[in-house]
Motif scaffolding. Structure first.
Motif, PDB file in Angstrom:
ATOM      1  N   GLU A  49      -2.332   8.702  -7.469  1.00 30.40           N
ATOM      2  CA  GLU A  49      -1.394   8.260  -6.371  1.00 30.40           C
ATOM      3  C   GLU A  49      -2.157   7.248  -5.202  1.00 30.40           C
ATOM      4  N   ILE A  50      -3.364   7.606  -4.885  1.00 29.82           N
ATOM      5  CA  ILE A  50      -4.286   6.873  -3.826  1.00 29.82           C
ATOM      6  C   ILE A  50      -4.404   5.446  -4.593  1.00 29.82           C
ATOM      7  N   PHE A  51      -4.674   5.540  -5.743  1.00 29.24           N
ATOM      8  CA  PHE A  51      -4.986   4.141  -6.601  1.00 29.24           C
ATOM      9  C   PHE A  51      -3.793   3.343  -6.387  1.00 29.24           C
ATOM     10  N   GLY A  52      -2.519   3.770  -6.559  1.00 32.92           N
ATOM     11  CA  GLY A  52      -1.552   3.269  -6.422  1.00 32.92           C
ATOM     12  C   GLY A  52      -0.892   2.564  -4.950  1.00 32.92           C
ATOM     13  N   ALA A  53      -1.067   3.259  -4.017  1.00 35.38           N
ATOM     14  CA  ALA A  53      -1.010   2.911  -2.699  1.00 35.38           C
ATOM     15  C   ALA A  53      -2.067   1.958  -2.427  1.00 35.38           C
ATOM     16  N   LEU A  54      -3.371   2.118  -2.813  1.00 33.08           N
ATOM     17  CA  LEU A  54      -4.221   1.076  -2.382  1.00 33.08           C
ATOM     18  C   LEU A  54      -4.196  -0.370  -3.141  1.00 33.08           C
ATOM     19  N   HIS A  55      -3.570  -0.396  -4.312  1.00 29.82           N
ATOM     20  CA  HIS A  55      -3.204  -1.540  -5.274  1.00 29.82           C
ATOM     21  C   HIS A  55      -2.106  -2.173  -4.454  1.00 29.82           C
ATOM     22  N   PHE A  56      -1.130  -1.570  -3.683  1.00 34.33           N
ATOM     23  CA  PHE A  56      -0.210  -1.954  -2.889  1.00 34.33           C
ATOM     24  C   PHE A  56      -0.713  -2.778  -1.803  1.00 34.33           C
ATOM     25  N   LEU A  57      -1.273  -1.958  -0.907  1.00 31.27           N
ATOM     26  CA  LEU A  57      -1.832  -2.014   0.622  1.00 31.27           C
ATOM     27  C   LEU A  57      -2.921  -3.141   0.558  1.00 31.27           C
ATOM     28  N   ARG A  58      -3.986  -2.925  -0.263  1.00 30.89           N
ATOM     29  CA  ARG A  58      -5.235  -3.940  -0.137  1.00 30.89           C
ATOM     30  C   ARG A  58      -4.751  -5.450  -0.158  1.00 30.89           C
ATOM     31  N   PRO A  59      -3.821  -5.934  -1.109  1.00 31.34           N
ATOM     32  CA  PRO A  59      -3.363  -7.352  -1.381  1.00 31.34           C
ATOM     33  C   PRO A  59      -2.729  -7.668  -0.129  1.00 31.34           C
ATOM     34  N   LEU A  60      -1.780  -6.636   0.195  1.00 32.95           N
ATOM     35  CA  LEU A  60      -0.965  -7.001   1.341  1.00 32.95           C
ATOM     36  C   LEU A  60      -1.521  -7.419   2.662  1.00 32.95           C
ATOM     37  N   CYS A  61      -2.847  -6.727   2.825  1.00 34.11           N
ATOM     38  CA  CYS A  61      -3.520  -6.593   4.138  1.00 34.11           C
ATOM     39  C   CYS A  61      -4.879  -7.789   3.613  1.00 34.11           C
TER      40      CYS A  61
END
Length: 136
Positions: A49-61
């Protein structure tokens, strides 16, 4: 939209994302628990779940991680899953983490950066704990 309204909307979006990730996780954790799974299974589900959240958040930022969090998830799946049902559960948790933030964020905000930092820290803690307690 005035600045105060934007901040309120951003805070509300962050809270919504956190609720999406935390409440369903507890429900899913209870449903997925089984006597034949390894003792660290729920930690690995959370890591997905954390990998999925980071997959969205990191590129967004504006973070350009190589390999991407999706690629890291693929490596994790290859190393950790032989059973197709288990693999699907990990993928669903990855998608749940991704969707939880994608519905709440369109721009990188302070709240998104804080969440990103918390997930990086939590993921590191899970990896350290599982490998130190159950490492082969």
């Amino acid at each position: 939209m005035k600045n105060g309204c934007k901040r309120f909307a951003s805070a509300r979006a962050a809270l919504f994302a956190i609720l999406l990730l935390s409440l369903p996780s507890e429900v899913v954790l209870a449903q997925e628990s089984s006597l034949d799974e390894p003792p660290f299974e729920q930690q690995l589900m959370r890591l997905s779940e954390i990998f999925g959240a980071l997959h969205f958040l990191r590129p967004l930022c504006g973070e350009n991680d190589t390999p991407s969090w999706r690629d890291q998830m693929e490596d994790f799946l290859d190393a950790e899953t032989l059973d197709e049902n288990r693999r699907r559960r990990f993928i669903e948790r990855f998608n749940q983490g991704y969707r939880g933030f994608s519905v709440a964020y369109r721009d990188c905000t302070d709240a998104a950066r804080i969440a990103m930092g918390q997930y990086l820290s939590e993921g590191e803690t899970i990896i350290t704990d599982v490998t130190s307690r159950y490492g082969r």
